[in-house]
Design a protein around this motif. Structure first.
Motif, PDB file in Angstrom:
ATOM      1  N   GLN A 225       0.840  -1.192   0.000  1.00 50.09           N
ATOM      2  CA  GLN A 225       0.000   0.000   0.000  1.00 50.09           C
ATOM      3  C   GLN A 225       0.875   1.241   0.000  1.00 50.09           C
ATOM      4  O   GLN A 225       1.534   1.536   0.979  1.00 50.09           O
ATOM      5  CB  GLN A 225      -0.907   0.012   1.232  1.00 50.09           C
ATOM      6  CG  GLN A 225      -1.792  -1.188   1.331  1.00 50.09           C
ATOM      7  CD  GLN A 225      -2.665  -1.341   0.111  1.00 50.09           C
ATOM      8  OE1 GLN A 225      -3.266  -0.385  -0.330  1.00 50.09           O
ATOM      9  NE2 GLN A 225      -2.708  -2.536  -0.446  1.00 50.09           N
ATOM     10  N   ILE A 302      -1.765  16.524   8.167  1.00 51.28           N
ATOM     11  CA  ILE A 302      -1.527  15.822   9.444  1.00 51.28           C
ATOM     12  C   ILE A 302      -1.711  14.323   9.257  1.00 51.28           C
ATOM     13  O   ILE A 302      -0.927  13.511   9.754  1.00 51.28           O
ATOM     14  CB  ILE A 302      -2.482  16.374  10.528  1.00 51.28           C
ATOM     15  CG1 ILE A 302      -2.074  17.796  10.899  1.00 51.28           C
ATOM     16  CG2 ILE A 302      -2.469  15.487  11.763  1.00 51.28           C
ATOM     17  CD1 ILE A 302      -3.041  18.459  11.851  1.00 51.28           C
ATOM     18  N   GLY A 303      -2.749  13.958   8.519  1.00 50.40           N
ATOM     19  CA  GLY A 303      -3.037  12.538   8.315  1.00 50.40           C
ATOM     20  C   GLY A 303      -1.919  11.808   7.610  1.00 50.40           C
ATOM     21  O   GLY A 303      -1.705  10.614   7.858  1.00 50.40           O
ATOM     22  N   PHE A 304      -1.200  12.516   6.759  1.00 50.08           N
ATOM     23  CA  PHE A 304      -0.110  11.844   6.059  1.00 50.08           C
ATOM     24  C   PHE A 304       1.235  12.021   6.751  1.00 50.08           C
ATOM     25  O   PHE A 304       2.189  11.344   6.396  1.00 50.08           O
ATOM     26  CB  PHE A 304      -0.018  12.361   4.617  1.00 50.08           C
ATOM     27  CG  PHE A 304      -1.044  11.728   3.729  1.00 50.08           C
ATOM     28  CD1 PHE A 304      -0.832  10.463   3.194  1.00 50.08           C
ATOM     29  CD2 PHE A 304      -2.239  12.364   3.468  1.00 50.08           C
ATOM     30  CE1 PHE A 304      -1.794   9.866   2.389  1.00 50.08           C
ATOM     31  CE2 PHE A 304      -3.202  11.774   2.672  1.00 50.08           C
ATOM     32  CZ  PHE A 304      -2.979  10.522   2.121  1.00 50.08           C
ATOM     33  N   LEU A 306       1.554  11.778  10.192  1.00 53.13           N
ATOM     34  CA  LEU A 306       1.600  10.905  11.369  1.00 53.13           C
ATOM     35  C   LEU A 306       1.993   9.484  10.950  1.00 53.13           C
ATOM     36  O   LEU A 306       1.706   9.057   9.824  1.00 53.13           O
ATOM     37  CB  LEU A 306       0.231  10.900  12.055  1.00 53.13           C
ATOM     38  CG  LEU A 306      -0.151  12.214  12.744  1.00 53.13           C
ATOM     39  CD1 LEU A 306      -1.536  12.126  13.344  1.00 53.13           C
ATOM     40  CD2 LEU A 306       0.835  12.549  13.840  1.00 53.13           C
ATOM     41  N   PRO A 307       2.668   8.764  11.829  1.00 53.27           N
ATOM     42  CA  PRO A 307       3.148   7.417  11.465  1.00 53.27           C
ATOM     43  C   PRO A 307       1.985   6.443  11.267  1.00 53.27           C
ATOM     44  O   PRO A 307       0.995   6.479  11.996  1.00 53.27           O
ATOM     45  CB  PRO A 307       4.012   7.027  12.663  1.00 53.27           C
ATOM     46  CG  PRO A 307       3.522   7.858  13.780  1.00 53.27           C
ATOM     47  CD  PRO A 307       3.056   9.140  13.185  1.00 53.27           C
ATOM     48  N   THR A 308       2.157   5.578  10.281  1.00 48.78           N
ATOM     49  CA  THR A 308       1.113   4.588   9.994  1.00 48.78           C
ATOM     50  C   THR A 308       1.640   3.156  10.091  1.00 48.78           C
ATOM     51  O   THR A 308       0.904   2.224   9.801  1.00 48.78           O
ATOM     52  CB  THR A 308       0.561   4.803   8.578  1.00 48.78           C
ATOM     53  OG1 THR A 308       1.646   4.726   7.653  1.00 48.78           O
ATOM     54  CG2 THR A 308      -0.132   6.144   8.441  1.00 48.78           C
ATOM     55  N   TYR A 310       4.491   0.371  12.241  1.00 52.22           N
ATOM     56  CA  TYR A 310       5.261   0.187  13.471  1.00 52.22           C
ATOM     57  C   TYR A 310       6.075  -1.088  13.333  1.00 52.22           C
ATOM     58  O   TYR A 310       5.663  -2.050  12.670  1.00 52.22           O
ATOM     59  CB  TYR A 310       4.340   0.112  14.689  1.00 52.22           C
ATOM     60  CG  TYR A 310       3.238  -0.905  14.567  1.00 52.22           C
ATOM     61  CD1 TYR A 310       3.404  -2.195  15.038  1.00 52.22           C
ATOM     62  CD2 TYR A 310       2.022  -0.573  13.976  1.00 52.22           C
ATOM     63  CE1 TYR A 310       2.387  -3.120  14.933  1.00 52.22           C
ATOM     64  CE2 TYR A 310       1.012  -1.486  13.864  1.00 52.22           C
ATOM     65  CZ  TYR A 310       1.192  -2.774  14.346  1.00 52.22           C
ATOM     66  OH  TYR A 310       0.191  -3.696  14.227  1.00 52.22           O
ATOM     67  N   PHE A 386       4.190   6.011  17.416  1.00 53.41           N
ATOM     68  CA  PHE A 386       2.953   5.530  16.800  1.00 53.41           C
ATOM     69  C   PHE A 386       1.961   5.077  17.868  1.00 53.41           C
ATOM     70  O   PHE A 386       0.785   5.476  17.864  1.00 53.41           O
ATOM     71  CB  PHE A 386       3.289   4.371  15.858  1.00 53.41           C
ATOM     72  CG  PHE A 386       2.079   3.667  15.313  1.00 53.41           C
ATOM     73  CD1 PHE A 386       1.397   4.191  14.230  1.00 53.41           C
ATOM     74  CD2 PHE A 386       1.599   2.498  15.895  1.00 53.41           C
ATOM     75  CE1 PHE A 386       0.284   3.553  13.723  1.00 53.41           C
ATOM     76  CE2 PHE A 386       0.486   1.864  15.397  1.00 53.41           C
ATOM     77  CZ  PHE A 386      -0.178   2.391  14.313  1.00 53.41           C
ATOM     78  N   ILE A 389       0.534   7.902  19.932  1.00 53.75           N
ATOM     79  CA  ILE A 389      -0.502   8.656  19.202  1.00 53.75           C
ATOM     80  C   ILE A 389      -1.806   7.869  19.160  1.00 53.75           C
ATOM     81  O   ILE A 389      -2.891   8.400  19.431  1.00 53.75           O
ATOM     82  CB  ILE A 389      -0.003   8.986  17.776  1.00 53.75           C
ATOM     83  CG1 ILE A 389       1.129  10.011  17.848  1.00 53.75           C
ATOM     84  CG2 ILE A 389      -1.137   9.522  16.916  1.00 53.75           C
ATOM     85  CD1 ILE A 389       1.812  10.232  16.532  1.00 53.75           C
ATOM     86  N   ILE A 390      -1.695   6.607  18.849  1.00 53.95           N
ATOM     87  CA  ILE A 390      -2.910   5.787  18.733  1.00 53.95           C
ATOM     88  C   ILE A 390      -3.637   5.724  20.080  1.00 53.95           C
ATOM     89  O   ILE A 390      -4.858   5.946  20.161  1.00 53.95           O
ATOM     90  CB  ILE A 390      -2.551   4.365  18.256  1.00 53.95           C
ATOM     91  CG1 ILE A 390      -2.025   4.426  16.830  1.00 53.95           C
ATOM     92  CG2 ILE A 390      -3.757   3.445  18.350  1.00 53.95           C
ATOM     93  CD1 ILE A 390      -3.055   4.809  15.803  1.00 53.95           C
ATOM     94  N   ILE A 393      -5.164   9.076  20.927  1.00 52.04           N
ATOM     95  CA  ILE A 393      -6.378   9.346  20.135  1.00 52.04           C
ATOM     96  C   ILE A 393      -7.543   8.516  20.661  1.00 52.04           C
ATOM     97  O   ILE A 393      -8.670   9.019  20.806  1.00 52.04           O
ATOM     98  CB  ILE A 393      -6.104   9.043  18.646  1.00 52.04           C
ATOM     99  CG1 ILE A 393      -5.216  10.132  18.056  1.00 52.04           C
ATOM    100  CG2 ILE A 393      -7.404   8.927  17.871  1.00 52.04           C
ATOM    101  CD1 ILE A 393      -4.777   9.849  16.639  1.00 52.04           C
ATOM    102  N   LEU A 394      -7.263   7.256  20.940  1.00 46.98           N
ATOM    103  CA  LEU A 394      -8.361   6.398  21.432  1.00 46.98           C
ATOM    104  C   LEU A 394      -8.866   6.900  22.788  1.00 46.98           C
ATOM    105  O   LEU A 394     -10.086   6.950  23.023  1.00 46.98           O
ATOM    106  CB  LEU A 394      -7.881   4.955  21.533  1.00 46.98           C
ATOM    107  CG  LEU A 394      -7.673   4.249  20.184  1.00 46.98           C
ATOM    108  CD1 LEU A 394      -7.159   2.841  20.387  1.00 46.98           C
ATOM    109  CD2 LEU A 394      -8.984   4.208  19.400  1.00 46.98           C
TER     110      LEU A 394
END
Lengths: 569, 412
Positions: A225, A302-304, A306-308, A310, A386, A389-390, A393-394
């Protein structure tokens, strides 16, 4: 002229079926600027086409031979048709004939256009086949295309109806010059909630996006991806984008959807302001558009950023963090001890010998095994970031959802929910205890009688009187009988037939030390035993003082007597 | 209206399960939109400042211009801001002022509206409610800016010329025919010395220039120290017109006070109405008001009190008057502005009359002049003058009567 002559005759059923639809405009389109007129259909149709692209991509994953070159442009055409058709309707009424008239050319086009693109296909060869076998016209690809176009039509049609519902409805603004009469009409007639269409549009957009994400994910399973700018050109040019790159249409879908939501919210607010007779400043629409665009751009950036991805799982990150913390604390303790040793050494405490070799070198703490699973420190740091952040956010999301919980949940407090695991644990422990006790009893019952120990004789344990359990009356009686018993040990028992008053006189004569408490205790006893009134706590407390004093005196007399006996013996 | 958080959470779960990076991107975008929009609207609302300016005092029929200044002190623009200012229905209809504005960073906008002072009162202007939201419909926030000041509308003042309330106080500033005392501060000339004149009254300069002893000629004077006692207890009025009659009493009191202050007399005011400016409830068992004092400041204080006075619902007038007798200065003129004649009123007024007060009663609750005449005769037997005021026009008649005959009707 007769009445029958003035009214034209109604056409018959067949005639009304054959007659073309008139597409009567039921409502006046309410847009203020040309930008609004362009912006709304562009974002709506763009979002829907992105959704269709996701479906097409999934279909291509299952059936690579599916001709999809003309699906996107025709889907756009269907979207434009649906938009223009639905906008002029005052309500979401279904006129099948009108739908058929508008959709038939597009459906015919999707069936015939592939002949232009495919050099191997021949329309001349296929037409006789369609005449001989009409069912051959409805190929599987054509049916799927028809379904897709129908989806586009229905979605755009419904969304436009929702957008229509955001605007001022006919009759909602009362054209009345008199203020009082206008107020009266508005109070009575204004009952349209313009928030419902926006809410429905928002739900349609976000949950459609979730479905699109799932579809795109299914289409992309097993492929790398990545996002490439080249795919934008492919999508815009109606080319068939590469499968591993098509996920950008998902992002575009959300961008279009957010822009549409911003515009729809503006339309709703404008409606509310008009109903409130507020004059809308001319600069509001432009600043609104700027704010929507700016926010979307910032959010996408921001969406791109931030780390996606790990390198370490959450468990490994926690283990790593704990290890680092442990090492740091060990270093800190070692440093403190080393500093302490240095200070002690200044005062000459060298452990006995005068020639101290000086302070030893700083101890080297062996590095702990860090569970990085082969990841580099940079990867570990990125993973830590990562997960932070996750989790952040949660946590934030759940806190917001908790604050905005439904009214029926408002009485629910957080403490019982957080304490539920502990209560569950306690319940499990209790269950195990009860089960263990039952098992133990069962085992004891299963042991043969021979192995049982002989029954031990029941020993009557002496019963102690608990003064706490006695009431005021019982307490007073106990105090008096206790004094009688202690006096009897000194040789002055209360003989049968001797009344309390006589016994009091006897004690006062023989044991003068009991004076004056014995009188109060005896009187209280007589009152408690024979008096008509109930004994109060106050009486019991006052007698208790006298009893305690008497008890000490009698104990002292007894000890003196025992001492004299020992001396004599 | 729009909730982006549940789908964002679901997307995070999907991304974690499927380990597909672009789903994280999408979830991040949704979360970023939510957080940014929420923070923006919150920050913008906190940076807002409203200032309201207007003249805090006005007369009846004045038009007060209120200026509302909206300031965005922050660095973020406010795409839209709706404000709604609640206003008294007595001053403006519909009872609010609202507007819509968009503000750039550090921008200030000014709005004005007008209030027509149709009724006396103590009015709170505001509070102002500001509503602001993000551009996606995620959050809408409200902030209430409370009003710090109030607008006092004075009661209507009708002209009453030369009302002529007499007094038994020996010193004052009004000429009188009762030559009991001379006021040493009111020299009107000199005359020849007569036997018995005080040596302190000799004007030595005039004597030296004329060659014979001259003494200062002083003008007899008196003080018209007046206290107006206003009854605004609605239960003591006829129910049909209690409110109007009590309001008329306030107008009468204001008019009398204005008239006497213009004569530079000492004037006081006591009433059983409630002063809403006194928030701690102090003095609830006593009458509200001011003891006699001279000057325009006293008049302004009294008019402000009369402007903001709340009509009482259950504060009997005459028991409160009996409590206040000790505070009243001897010899003053007491002007009672009250509902109608009653035994309790007579029982209160008669001792006052006998104690040396000059008592005047203005009755407000006599629509029929015949019934008033009975009450007037009853008061006259006690040496109390009584007047009837039924509507504002009656006050004018009273004034015209004064102009024509020199004294009010009741005094003739």
């Amino acid at each position: 002229m007769t009445e029958s002559a003035s009214i034209p005759p109604r056409p018959g059923r067949f005639a009304s079926f054959v007659l073309p639809p008139d597409f009567y405009p039921e409502r006046k389109v309410d847009v203020s600027t040309w930008a609004e007129a362009i912006f709304e259909p562009t974002t709506l149709i763009g979002a829907v086409v992105c959704f269709v692209l996701g479906i097409v991509q999934l279909g291509e994953a299952f059936s690579p031979g599916w001709p999809t070159r003309f699906v996107t442009p025709l889907a756009i055409a269907v979207g434009i048709e649906a938009f223009l058709y639905s906008r002029r309707l005052s309500r979401a009424s279904v006129h099948l004939k009108e739908w058929l008239v508008l959709l038939a050319p597009v459906l015919l086009a999707i069936r015939l256009l592939p002949y232009l693109d495919d050099p191997t296909a021949s329309l001349g060869a296929d037409i006789p086949l369609w005449i001989r076998q009409p069912e051959s016209f409805f190929s599987l690809a054509f049916l799927v295309d028809c379904t897709l176009f129908l989806i586009v039509w229905v979605v755009v049609f419904m969304c436009v109806q929702l957008l229509n519902g955001l605007r001022v409805q006919p009759g909602e603004v009362v054209e009345e010059t008199s203020h009082s009469r206008r107020q009266l009409y508005e109070d009575n007639y204004r009952a349209i909630d313009h928030s419902v269409p926006l809410r429905q549009l928002g739900q349609l957009f976000v949950w459609g996006g979730v479905i699109l994400v799932i579809i795109a994910a299914m289409a992309a399973i097993g492929s790398e991806q990545t996002i490439d700018l080249g795919v934008i050109g492919q999508i815009v040019g109606f080319q068939r984008p590469a499968r591993q790159l098509v996920q950008l249409n998902v992002v575009l879908y959300f961008v279009f959807g957010l822009l549409l939501l911003g515009e729809a919210h503006f339309v709703r607010q404008r409606t509310l302001w008009r109903l409130d007779h507020l004059s809308i400043p001319a600069e509001v629409p432009s600043r609104w558009v700027a704010a929507v665009g700016g926010l979307v751009v910032v959010a996408v950036v921001i969406g791109f950023l931030l780390p996606t991805s790990y390198a370490l799982t959450l468990g490994q990150v926690v283990t790593l963090a704990l290890t680092v913390l442990t090492q740091l604390s060990l270093l800190l303790v070692g440093g403190i001890l080393y500093l302490f040793f240095l200070i002690i050494s200044l005062f000459g405490f060298h452990g006995g010998s005068g020639n101290s070799p000086g302070p030893p070198a700083f101890p080297k703490i062996p590095p702990a095994a860090v569970a990085t699973a082969g990841a580099s420190p940079l990867d570990a740091l990125k993973s830590l970031l990562f997960w932070l952040i996750i989790l952040g956010i949660l946590a934030y999301s759940f806190s917001v959802l908790w604050r905005k919980r439904a009214p029926w949940l408002s009485r629910l407090s957080l403490a019982p929910i957080l304490g539920a695991p502990f209560r569950l644990l306690l319940a499990i422990i209790g269950l195990l205890r009860r089960a263990g006790r039952g098992v133990g009893r069962a085992i004891a019952a299963a042991i043969p009688r021979l192995f049982r120990p002989p029954p031990t004789p029941v020993v009557q344990t002496p019963r102690f009187i608990s003064l706490r359990r006695l009431g005021p009356r019982g307490l007073v009686e106990y105090f008096y009988l206790s004094i009688c018993e202690r006096a009897a040990r000194l040789g002055y028992p209360r003989l049968p037939g001797v009344t309390p008053a006589e016994y009091q006189q006897l004690l006062e004569a023989k044991l003068p030390l009991v004076d004056p408490e014995i009188a109060a205790v005896t009187a209280a006893f007589l009152e408690a035993r024979y008096g008509p009134r109930p004994t109060t706590d106050q009486t019991a407390r006052s007698v208790r003082h006298g009893w305690e004093s008497l008890k000490k005196k009698l104990r002292g007399a007894r000890i003196q007597r025992l001492g004299r006996k020992d001396t004599n013996s | 209206v729009v909730n982006l958080l549940p789908p964002a959470i679901l997307l995070f779960v999907l991304a974690s399960l499927l380990k597909i990076s672009f789903i994280y991107n999408v979830a991040y975008i949704l979360i970023a939109i939510y957080v940014l929009a929420t923070l923006w609207s919150r920050r913008s609302l906190e940076d807002l400042q409203f200032r309201r300016s207007y003249l805090p005092r006005a007369l009846i029929d004045d038009i007060v211009v209120v200026t509302v200044e909206v300031v965005n002190r922050g660095w973020l623009p406010a795409p839209w801001l709706q404000f709604h200012e609640r206003l008294p229905i007595s001053l403006i209809s519909p009872p609010f002022f609202r507007g819509l504005v968009t503000l750039r960073p550090k921008e200030r906008r000014i709005f004005t509206y007008e209030l027509t002072c149709r009724q006396r009162g103590w009015y709170e202007i505001g509070p102002l409610t500001a509503t602001l939201g993000d551009v996606f419909g995620i959050t809408t926030r409200e902030r209430v800016f409370t009003s710090g000041t109030r607008l006092t509308v004075y009661p209507k003042i009708l002209p009453l010329d030369e009302l002529g309330f007499p007094s038994k106080s020996p010193f004052g500033h009004l000429r009188t025919r009762h030559q009991l005392y001379d006021d040493p501060s009111r020299v009107v000339g000199v005359r020849d010395y007569q036997s018995g004149d005080s040596l302190r009254s000799i004007n030595w300069k005039a004597s030296a220039s004329s060659g014979s002893l001259q003494v200062r000629k002083l003008e007899p004077a008196m003080t018209l120290e007046t206290i107006i006692l206003v009854n605004v207890n609605l239960l003591e009025f006829e129910r049909q017109h209690a409110h109007n009659a009590a309001e008329l009493g306030i107008v009468v009191a204001a008019s009398i006070a204005n008239h006497l202050v213009s004569l530079r007399q000492e004037i006081g005011l006591l009433t059983n109405g409630l002063d809403p400016a006194v928030t701690d409830g102090a003095g609830a068992e006593r009458m509200t008001g001011y003891l006699p004092k001279k000057g325009r400041g006293q008049l302004v204080s009294m008019l402000e009190l009369l402007g903001r006075l709340n009509l009482a619902q259950d504060r009997p007038f005459w028991p409160l008057v009996r409590q206040e007798i000790q505070r009243l200065p001897w010899g003053a003129t007491l002007v009672f502005v009250t509902a109608s004649d009653s035994d309790e009123a007579i029982e209160t007024l008669l001792p006052l009359r006998r104690s040396g007060f000059n008592v005047v009663v203005v009755y407000l609750d006599y629509p029929n002049p015949a019934s008033f005449e009975i009450a007037q005769q009853r008061a006259a037997t006690l040496g109390i003058r009584a007047y009837r005021v039924w509507r504002e026009h009656d006050v004018d008649v009273w004034r015209r009567d004064v102009a024509a005959f020199g004294v009010p009707v009741g005094i003739r």
